[in-house]
Structure formats: structure tokens, C-alpha cells
Write a protein that holds these residues in place. Structure first.
Motif, short mmCIF file in Angstrom:
data_model
loop_
_atom_site.label_atom_id
_atom_site.label_comp_id
_atom_site.label_asym_id
_atom_site.label_seq_id
_atom_site.Cartn_x
_atom_site.Cartn_y
_atom_site.Cartn_z
N PHE A 23 -5.42 6.86 10.68
CA PHE A 23 -6.39 5.80 10.95
C PHE A 23 -6.97 5.29 9.64
N HIS A 24 -7.47 4.06 9.67
CA HIS A 24 -8.17 3.49 8.53
C HIS A 24 -9.64 3.31 8.89
N ILE A 25 -10.50 3.67 7.95
CA ILE A 25 -11.93 3.43 8.09
C ILE A 25 -12.44 2.89 6.75
N PRO A 26 -13.63 2.30 6.72
CA PRO A 26 -14.18 1.83 5.44
C PRO A 26 -14.41 3.01 4.49
N PRO A 27 -14.05 2.85 3.23
CA PRO A 27 -14.24 3.95 2.27
C PRO A 27 -15.65 3.96 1.70
N SER A 28 -16.05 5.12 1.17
CA SER A 28 -17.32 5.23 0.46
C SER A 28 -17.04 5.04 -1.03
N LYS A 29 -18.09 4.93 -1.83
CA LYS A 29 -17.92 4.79 -3.28
C LYS A 29 -17.26 6.03 -3.86
N GLU A 30 -17.59 7.19 -3.30
CA GLU A 30 -16.99 8.45 -3.78
C GLU A 30 -15.49 8.49 -3.53
N ASP A 31 -15.07 7.87 -2.43
CA ASP A 31 -13.64 7.86 -2.11
C ASP A 31 -12.85 7.15 -3.20
N PHE A 32 -13.40 6.07 -3.76
CA PHE A 32 -12.70 5.35 -4.83
C PHE A 32 -12.59 6.21 -6.08
N LYS A 33 -13.57 7.09 -6.30
CA LYS A 33 -13.55 7.95 -7.49
C LYS A 33 -12.63 9.15 -7.31
N GLN A 34 -12.54 9.66 -6.06
CA GLN A 34 -11.86 10.93 -5.83
C GLN A 34 -10.43 10.79 -5.33
N LEU A 35 -10.08 9.68 -4.67
CA LEU A 35 -8.79 9.59 -4.01
C LEU A 35 -7.83 8.65 -4.73
N LYS A 36 -6.55 8.92 -4.54
CA LYS A 36 -5.49 8.10 -5.11
C LYS A 36 -5.33 6.83 -4.29
N HIS A 37 -5.07 5.71 -4.96
CA HIS A 37 -4.80 4.45 -4.26
C HIS A 37 -3.32 4.39 -3.96
N LEU A 38 -2.97 4.22 -2.71
CA LEU A 38 -1.57 4.25 -2.27
C LEU A 38 -0.92 2.88 -2.26
N GLY A 39 -1.66 1.83 -2.62
CA GLY A 39 -1.10 0.48 -2.66
C GLY A 39 -1.14 -0.18 -1.30
N THR A 40 -0.07 -0.92 -0.99
CA THR A 40 -0.03 -1.65 0.29
C THR A 40 0.39 -0.71 1.42
N LEU A 41 -0.01 -1.10 2.61
CA LEU A 41 0.29 -0.33 3.81
C LEU A 41 1.78 -0.33 4.10
N ASP A 42 2.33 0.82 4.44
CA ASP A 42 3.74 0.93 4.80
C ASP A 42 3.89 0.48 6.25
N LYS A 43 4.48 -0.69 6.44
CA LYS A 43 4.62 -1.25 7.79
C LYS A 43 5.70 -0.57 8.61
N GLN A 44 6.51 0.26 7.99
CA GLN A 44 7.56 0.98 8.72
C GLN A 44 6.98 2.11 9.57
#
Length: 163
Positions: free
Chosen positions: A78-99
């Protein structure tokens, strides 16, 4: 043991999937998205769900690209809105995999809402039953203006002649 802990994770995930699917097409999805987000946040606090990373949204706000937080609940994502901490702690995966698609679920929206309501201990606010008040008094006499009938109409003569 609390009642919400007795709800199996897979049942919660299926209920969230059903709510999310209906929210995407609902005319007023705010409540559905609220209970989805509330449930996922509680699952994260209880370590029953895990944050995977950040995705670019497929639906940019006001033409500005933004990211959403990808969360795994059981076998569902699922997708939910991220927090500011999420941007600092998590890797950005780029665009959504539509497959990738979540497994299909056969669950009614009402059953899904009951499951989630039970889990987050939420109950709908009581509706106030308001009775319509008619502004009438015992001395009110309705006006006859505009209701006057004109002079009685003459009966129409038949132009047909009968033999």
C-alpha cells in the motif's frame, strides 16, 4: 489480549485492499483513506507492517511530482503519505512498477470497514435526528392572494352536428 490483536494480519491486509480499491473510485473518499492510513500506521507501530521505501506518485499534485511511502502488510503493498523522517531514513525506489499487482480479494466494502473499525477501535459519530420545525402559529391564517379563481368558464359548445 486486546480484540484488535486477534484479527489475523492477512484479514487486515485484505480489508485494507478492499477499502483502498473502493476509495480510488468513491465520490468522497476521505473517510476511506483516513481509516486506511490510521490502520497502516497502527500496524507499523505494532511492527506488523514494514516500510519498504518511497515511490514517485502516479498522480502528481498541481503538476508537482511527489513521493508516497510504500508499506508491506502481509502479502499486500500500500501507499500512504510519507513523513519527513521517511525521506531521511528510506531509499527512494523511483517510479512505481506497473507490472506488480496485489492479489485479488473477494470481500465486501461493508465487511472490510467492520474489520478495520474493530481493529482501530473506531465508531461512526452518532447522527442527530433533527425534526423539521414548521413556523406556524395558532393564529396564522394563510393568504388567499394568488389563489383566487377567475369567473366560471362557459361550457364549450360542440361544433359537431348530430343527425
Amino acid at each position: 489480549m486486546s480484540e484488535k490483536a486477534t484479527i489475523p494480519l492477512n484479514e487486515l491486509a485484505k480489508a485494507l485492499f478492499t477499502i483502498n480499491r473502493h476509495a480510488k473510485t468513491a465520490p468522497q473518499p476521505q473517510h476511506l483513506y483516513y481509516i486506511k492510513k490510521e490502520s497502516i500506521n497502527r500496524l507499523l507501530r505494532e511492527n506488523r507492517a514494514q516500510k519498504i521505501g518511497l515511490h514517485f506518485s502516479n498522480h502528481p499534485k498541481l503538476s508537482n511530482q511527489h513521493s508516497t511511502l510504500l508499506v508491506k502488510v502481509g502479502d499486500y503493498f500500500f501507499h500512504i503519505p510519507p513523513s519527513k523522517e521517511d525521506f531521511k531514513q528510506l531509499k527512494h525506489l523511483g517510479t512505481l512498477d506497473k507490472q506488480y499487482r496485489n492479489p485479488q480479494v473477494k470481500m465486501s466494502l461493508s465487511q472490510a470497514k467492520k474489520t478495520i473499525y474493530r481493529y482501530i477501535n473506531w465508531s461512526p459519530p452518532k447522527k442527530r435526528h433533527t425534526t423539521a420545525r414548521h413556523n406556524t402559529s395558532a393564529s396564522f391564517t394563510p393568504s388567499s392572494l394568488g389563489k383566487m379563481n377567475g369567473p366560471p368558464k362557459k361550457p364549450r359548445r360542440s361544433t359537431r352536428t348530430h343527425f
